[in-house]
Write an enzyme that holds these catalytic residues in place. Structure first.
Site, PDB file in Angstrom:
ATOM      1  N   GLY A 134       0.775  -1.232   0.000  1.00 33.80           N
ATOM      2  CA  GLY A 134       0.000   0.000   0.000  1.00 33.80           C
ATOM      3  C   GLY A 134       0.806   1.281   0.000  1.00 33.80           C
ATOM      4  O   GLY A 134       0.226   2.371  -0.065  1.00 33.80           O
ATOM      5  N   THR A 173      -3.338  -3.156  -3.389  1.00 36.60           N
ATOM      6  CA  THR A 173      -2.357  -4.126  -2.910  1.00 36.60           C
ATOM      7  C   THR A 173      -2.658  -4.623  -1.500  1.00 36.60           C
ATOM      8  O   THR A 173      -2.624  -5.837  -1.256  1.00 36.60           O
ATOM      9  CB  THR A 173      -0.935  -3.542  -2.995  1.00 36.60           C
ATOM     10  OG1 THR A 173      -0.653  -3.197  -4.352  1.00 36.60           O
ATOM     11  CG2 THR A 173       0.101  -4.547  -2.519  1.00 36.60           C
ATOM     12  N   ASP A 183       6.241  -9.819  -6.329  1.00 39.38           N
ATOM     13  CA  ASP A 183       5.219  -9.562  -5.320  1.00 39.38           C
ATOM     14  C   ASP A 183       4.097 -10.591  -5.476  1.00 39.38           C
ATOM     15  O   ASP A 183       3.528 -10.726  -6.556  1.00 39.38           O
ATOM     16  CB  ASP A 183       4.659  -8.147  -5.506  1.00 39.38           C
ATOM     17  CG  ASP A 183       3.792  -7.708  -4.344  1.00 39.38           C
ATOM     18  OD1 ASP A 183       3.222  -8.582  -3.670  1.00 39.38           O
ATOM     19  OD2 ASP A 183       3.668  -6.499  -4.112  1.00 39.38           O
ATOM     20  N   GLY A 198       2.930   2.110  -2.360  1.00 31.97           N
ATOM     21  CA  GLY A 198       3.094   2.564  -3.736  1.00 31.97           C
ATOM     22  C   GLY A 198       4.338   2.077  -4.440  1.00 31.97           C
ATOM     23  O   GLY A 198       4.732   2.638  -5.462  1.00 31.97           O
ATOM     24  N   LYS A 199       4.963   0.998  -3.945  1.00 34.33           N
ATOM     25  CA  LYS A 199       6.227   0.574  -4.562  1.00 34.33           C
ATOM     26  C   LYS A 199       6.033   0.057  -5.985  1.00 34.33           C
ATOM     27  O   LYS A 199       6.891   0.276  -6.844  1.00 34.33           O
ATOM     28  CB  LYS A 199       6.948  -0.445  -3.699  1.00 34.33           C
ATOM     29  CG  LYS A 199       6.242  -1.752  -3.464  1.00 34.33           C
ATOM     30  CD  LYS A 199       7.079  -2.652  -2.578  1.00 34.33           C
ATOM     31  CE  LYS A 199       6.377  -3.987  -2.352  1.00 34.33           C
ATOM     32  NZ  LYS A 199       5.099  -3.839  -1.629  1.00 34.33           N
ATOM     33  N   THR A 200       4.894  -0.604  -6.262  1.00 36.87           N
ATOM     34  CA  THR A 200       4.661  -1.080  -7.631  1.00 36.87           C
ATOM     35  C   THR A 200       4.528   0.096  -8.589  1.00 36.87           C
ATOM     36  O   THR A 200       5.108   0.099  -9.677  1.00 36.87           O
ATOM     37  CB  THR A 200       3.393  -1.952  -7.689  1.00 36.87           C
ATOM     38  OG1 THR A 200       3.606  -3.133  -6.912  1.00 36.87           O
ATOM     39  CG2 THR A 200       3.072  -2.356  -9.121  1.00 36.87           C
ATOM     40  N   SER A 201       3.771   1.114  -8.201  1.00 39.21           N
ATOM     41  CA  SER A 201       3.600   2.293  -9.051  1.00 39.21           C
ATOM     42  C   SER A 201       4.933   2.981  -9.314  1.00 39.21           C
ATOM     43  O   SER A 201       5.240   3.369 -10.450  1.00 39.21           O
ATOM     44  CB  SER A 201       2.623   3.277  -8.396  1.00 39.21           C
ATOM     45  OG  SER A 201       1.367   2.675  -8.205  1.00 39.21           O
TER      46      SER A 201
END
Length: 589
Positions: A18, A502, A45, A20-23
């Site tokens: 949550g 997430t 992930d 924001g690491k994927t973004s």
């Protein structure tokens, strides 16, 4: 942006669900590709939504992203990797070793350790300059291997004896079985991670005190095993210019400023970037390309259409139903940074305020229950399971019992086994077992450790239960902690999440794991909801609207019952702040 200046070949983005690491990983990969570099974006992930972000199916193969020249992507499925890994180890001995031994091996390979090792096994080749990745200038990883995984791989002892003995005590040596042939490659991969000339670790956090404490712990754990070249990205900071006439937005700005001013000392010397909160969903190329911009495009969209009706249950509704039992075990589980400690304290205070005896405890090394409560209340006792103290107690107990009859070589191997990170989980489980016995005559509210740790603890619980069942004579009555966890009349498991993609996916994955262990979660709690706080600023109103998709997913698909807790204007610390989580009208004005 400091974290993208003179980038090495490998960039690892790590952080709690949550944040924001994927973004950020996707936006960074696009940024590098747009600058003319050949980039491979890899997700490890379990709740990966990289494909969703780009609007195409990716999966466990390298796929070119046609809309971004130079960019390709790959999603490693940890569960599929773990199953393939188990098949590779168990397959050759099935039908050769006794069935009981094979079942013991499968049991050892059923836990979270195996999933972590299998995922590392999958991307080892990506870190060792394989032919498959030779064409790429940069490899960007969404989710780094945990310090737990790397410590496992650094254990130097004889792993190969596991299959012959069919044992491994209750530690991590089972998942490491059969890795002798890969040790050279694993060593090269760990060395690549520790080399600042080749690898940069980017810690992603939010400007929140609890999240910053979590990321400080991650920093210390990784630095302690040689992965010290780290950058810090504070994501989603609400710009003061967008507060408008909104008391909630103003309170968020002030709280974030205070959190950053009090940032843990361990993080202060790291190179740091700050990214502003965006009003738009970070899905699709236009949004990702705009992510590193200074603006908050999309805020005006919040004025379009009416607000969805708010008719979600409150935390007080769950507390009312829990209180009816008069006693029992209440366990709060979820990823770090979602607010388990605060919600556990709020429920404990609410139950104690009703005149019920309550023991509030935590097995989370990062928990700060005393700071959260900041006061005493009748009927409430508070304790903390100290992982370090419990681990040392357990080590001495095992060395004095199992180690007494071993020769020098056997004792050395046992001592190595006890240095594995899972030893802490087993030690904590023993302390946990002592505490939950009290739930027969009072409420025990337990703030558990982050999800990966919790699953390992539950693995230990299951192994203990099966061992007791094997040793007991037929017809004799016995009870184990696992039986208590599986009994809905004695235990209520509450999954804590945020109204973001997430964290909801991660909570759903945890629920599936618990169900496989015969534990049915009683309820979900969606914490820190902007929608429930009814904001006024355009940016927050749009974010509130985006939350409803996830709230609906919890209500309609995942949870038997749930509660929605609004984002508070003031930090929920102290008895008044905790009571406001159950009764927002009393303290969130």
């Amino acid at each position: 942006m400091k974290f993208l200046a003179r980038p090495p070949r490998y960039l690892f983005f790590t952080g709690k669900g949550g944040v924001g690491k994927t973004s950020i990983a996707c936006a960074a990969a696009i940024h590098l590709a747009d600058a003319g570099h050949r980039v491979l974006l890899v997700s490890t992930d379990p709740a990966s939504n990289v494909g969703q972000v780009f609007g195409l199916a990716i999966g466990n193969r390298i796929v070119p992203i046609a809309a971004v020249p130079g960019l390709s992507a790959l999603e490693i499925d940890p569960q599929a990797a773990a199953q393939a890994y188990r098949d590779r180890i168990v397959g050759p001995v099935r039908g050769v070793l006794p069935e009981a031994v094979v079942r013991g091996i499968e049991e050892q390979l059923s836990g979270a350790c195996t999933t972590e090792i299998a995922a590392f096994d999958e991307f080892t080749a990506l870190l060792t300059d394989s032919a498959e990745t030779a064409a790429f200038d940069h490899i960007v990883f969404d989710t780094a291997p945990t310090g737990h995984t790397i410590r496992l791989l650094q254990l130097p002892g004889a792993w190969s004896g596991f299959l012959e003995s069919g044992s491994g005590n209750a530690s991590c040596l089972g998942p490491l079985a059969g890795l002798e042939k890969q040790r050279t490659q694993y060593k090269a991969a760990v060395e690549a991670l520790a080399d600042p000339g080749r690898t940069r670790l980017i810690l992603v956090a939010r400007a929140q005190a609890a999240t910053l404490r979590e990321v400080a712990r991650t920093h210390e754990e990784l630095a302690g095993i040689g992965l010290a070249h780290q950058h810090l990205v504070i994501n989603g900071v609400l710009p003061a210019s967008l507060v408008e006439d909104d008391p909630l937005a103003l309170a968020i700005v002030e709280r974030e400023r205070a959190a950053l001013a009090a940032i843990p000392l361990k993080l202060r010397d790291l190179p740091r970037d700050s990214l502003p909160l965006k009003a738009f969903n970070l899905v699709g190329l236009p949004a990702l390309r705009a992510f590193f911009g200074a603006g908050s495009a999309g805020a005006g969209q919040a004025e379009q259409g009416g607000e969805p009706p708010l008719a979600a249950p409150a935390l007080a509704d769950l507390a009312e139903r829990i209180a009816v039992d008069g006693h029992g075990l209440v366990m709060l589980m979820g990823k770090g940074g979602v607010g388990k400690t605060t919600l556990a304290a709020a429920l404990a205070v609410e139950l104690a305020s009703r005149g019920l005896p309550v023991h509030l405890t935590t097995s989370d090394p990062a928990a700060h229950l005393e700071e959260t409560l900041s006061g005493a209340i009748e009927n409430l006792t508070v304790s903390r399971i100290d992982p370090h103290a419990e681990t040392e107690r357990y080590r001495q107990q095992v060395l004095a019992s199992k180690g007494a009859a071993l020769d020098e070589a056997g004792r050395a191997l046992l001592e190595e086994d006890l240095r594995s990170p899972c030893t802490e989980e087993i030690a904590v489980f023993q302390a946990f077992s002592r505490v939950i016995r009290e739930a027969g005559n009072k409420f025990v509210v337990m703030d558990t450790a982050p999800t990966g740790h919790t699953l390992l603890l539950l693995d230990a619980t299951g192994a203990y239960h099966r061992e007791v069942a094997r040793q007991m004579a037929p017809g004799l009555h016995y009870s184990t902690p696992m039986m208590q966890l599986q009994d809905p009349a004695r235990t209520k498991v509450l999954l804590v999440t945020l109204a973001e993609t997430t964290p909801v996916l991660e909570a759903a994955s945890l629920q599936a794991d618990l169900r496989r262990a015969g534990i049915e979660p009683w309820a979900w709690i969606i914490n820190n909801s902007v929608a429930a706080a009814q904001p006024r600023s355009a940016l927050l109103k749009l974010r509130a609207r985006n939350e409803w998709v996830e709230i609906a997913a919890v209500a309609d698909r995942h949870a038997r019952r749930y509660a929605l807790v609004p984002l508070q204007k003031r930090e929920p610390v102290g008895l008044a702040g905790l009571r406001a989580l159950c009764h927002p009208d009393r303290g969130n004005a």
